[in-house]
Motif scaffolding. Structure first.
Motif, PDB file in Angstrom:
ATOM      1  N   ALA A   1      -8.278   2.278  -5.549  1.00 47.78           N
ATOM      2  CA  ALA A   1      -8.112   0.844  -5.780  1.00 47.78           C
ATOM      3  C   ALA A   1      -8.417   0.507  -7.230  1.00 47.78           C
ATOM      4  O   ALA A   1      -8.962   1.317  -7.989  1.00 47.78           O
TER       5      ALA A   1
ATOM      6  N   PRO B   1     -12.956   0.644   3.848  1.00 49.70           N
ATOM      7  CA  PRO B   1     -11.816   1.315   3.229  1.00 49.70           C
ATOM      8  C   PRO B   1     -11.152   2.338   4.135  1.00 49.70           C
ATOM      9  O   PRO B   1     -11.786   2.956   4.994  1.00 49.70           O
TER      10      PRO B   1
ATOM     11  N   ARG C   1     -13.875   7.053  -1.779  1.00 50.20           N
ATOM     12  CA  ARG C   1     -12.974   6.119  -2.434  1.00 50.20           C
ATOM     13  C   ARG C   1     -13.181   6.235  -3.934  1.00 50.20           C
ATOM     14  O   ARG C   1     -14.207   6.758  -4.396  1.00 50.20           O
TER      15      ARG C   1
ATOM     16  N   THR D   1       0.858  -1.181   0.000  1.00 52.08           N
ATOM     17  CA  THR D   1       0.000   0.000   0.000  1.00 52.08           C
ATOM     18  C   THR D   1       0.894   1.231   0.000  1.00 52.08           C
ATOM     19  O   THR D   1       2.101   1.140   0.260  1.00 52.08           O
TER      20      THR D   1
ATOM     21  N   ILE E   1     -12.520   3.731  -7.549  1.00 49.86           N
ATOM     22  CA  ILE E   1     -12.075   2.487  -8.167  1.00 49.86           C
ATOM     23  C   ILE E   1     -11.754   2.787  -9.628  1.00 49.86           C
ATOM     24  O   ILE E   1     -12.594   3.324 -10.361  1.00 49.86           O
TER      25      ILE E   1
ATOM     26  N   GLU F   1      -6.746  -3.980  -4.157  1.00 54.11           N
ATOM     27  CA  GLU F   1      -8.121  -4.480  -4.058  1.00 54.11           C
ATOM     28  C   GLU F   1      -8.924  -3.638  -3.083  1.00 54.11           C
ATOM     29  O   GLU F   1      -8.479  -3.392  -1.962  1.00 54.11           O
ATOM     30  N   PRO F   2     -10.108  -3.156  -3.460  1.00 62.34           N
ATOM     31  CA  PRO F   2     -10.905  -2.348  -2.536  1.00 62.34           C
ATOM     32  C   PRO F   2     -11.254  -3.130  -1.277  1.00 62.34           C
ATOM     33  O   PRO F   2     -11.580  -4.316  -1.332  1.00 62.34           O
TER      34      PRO F   2
ATOM     35  N   LEU G   1     -19.683  -1.752  -1.721  1.00 61.14           N
ATOM     36  CA  LEU G   1     -18.505  -0.892  -1.640  1.00 61.14           C
ATOM     37  C   LEU G   1     -18.860   0.583  -1.462  1.00 61.14           C
ATOM     38  O   LEU G   1     -17.994   1.381  -1.089  1.00 61.14           O
TER      39      LEU G   1
ATOM     40  N   THR H   1     -16.710   6.526  -8.116  1.00 55.25           N
ATOM     41  CA  THR H   1     -16.278   7.244  -6.921  1.00 55.25           C
ATOM     42  C   THR H   1     -17.454   7.920  -6.221  1.00 55.25           C
ATOM     43  O   THR H   1     -18.387   8.400  -6.870  1.00 55.25           O
TER      44      THR H   1
ATOM     45  N   GLU I   1      -9.391   5.924  -0.242  1.00 52.64           N
ATOM     46  CA  GLU I   1      -8.898   4.716  -0.906  1.00 52.64           C
ATOM     47  C   GLU I   1      -8.947   4.854  -2.430  1.00 52.64           C
ATOM     48  O   GLU I   1      -9.962   5.231  -3.003  1.00 52.64           O
TER      49      GLU I   1
END
Length: 243
Positions: free
Chosen positions: A169, A163, A196, A147, A198, A158-159, A219, A192, A167
């Protein structure tokens, strides 16, 4: 996009055609390439390159064209030329399997070396390339981490179910099918909610998982922004336009 999400993200169109948003208060540009640019830290982040996926499939008798690694590296070269980052972070699954570095052409390895020269280069461990990266630094420049913190962002492959703040990811290769003109167009996408983000897969042969898939369901507390990659713009798409 609801008012609360808009206030959190503060989205607007960036000059490159991407979307500039706030993730945990940190400015992030969601670029048309599928990479994320953190301008305050001059850091370029790309996920899931899956280099040498084509050669892995060929070894199993599935004959994909052997051009994925050169195409993906060329895409990365274009981003670095445009942005001149001081740090590049590859967010895991940079290589498709444990032997991908062995199969990487010497010319492609030299291209990666050239890109890493003069800047901090970070390989995050992913599930596909964990073994590959274990002995990679005798052949590739950079550092290998699990990380990484970049300002208010926490970078991981990986999420997580719970979190860390900010985050960033990859791993899930989000994509979306957008309904337009009575037909559906499937494209990679960022997801998003401002807490977080992705990233879509950056690699040429990577494919994607639809954002409506159950893997994304837990998530986000509320529906996130779906930022779909277009040819020269990243488009914020409402959930009602997804197929």
């Amino acid at each position: 996009m609801n008012a609360a999400l808009r206030e959190t993200l503060s989205p607007f169109r960036h000059g490159c055609g991407g979307l500039k948003v706030r993730v945990n208060g940190e400015a992030c540009v969601l670029r048309c390439s599928g990479a994320l640019w953190a301008p305050d830290h001059r850091t370029l982040i790309a996920s899931d390159l899956h280099l040498e996926k084509g050669s892995a499939f060929a070894a199993r008798g599935q004959m994909l064209p052997p051009y994925d690694s050169p195409a993906t590296i060329a895409k990365l070269e274009a981003e670095i030329e445009a942005l001149d980052p001081t740090m590049v972070v590859l967010l895991g699954d940079s290589f498709h399997d444990s032997r991908a570095i062995d199969r990487l052409a010497s010319a492609d390895r030299l291209r990666l070396e050239g890109l890493a020269h003069g800047r901090r280069w970070v390989w995050l461990e992913g599930n596909h390339d964990l073994k590959a990266l274990a002995g990679a630094l005798d052949r590739l420049s950079g550092e290998v981490v699990t990380t990484l913190r970049v300002g208010a962002l926490t970078l991981i492959h990986e999420p997580g179910a719970a979190p860390e703040p900010g985050e960033v990811a990859g791993h899930l290769h989000p994509c979306a099918t957008v309904v337009a003109y009575a037909r559906g167009v499937r494209r990679p996408a960022f997801l998003t909610d401002g807490k977080r983000v992705i990233l879509p897969a950056f690699g040429a042969f990577t494919g994607g998982l639809d954002v409506r898939h159950g893997a994304f369901a837990d998530l986000f507390e509320t529906r996130p922004l779906v930022a779909v990659l277009g040819r020269d713009k990243v488009h914020a798409i409402g959930w009602d336009r997804l197929a």
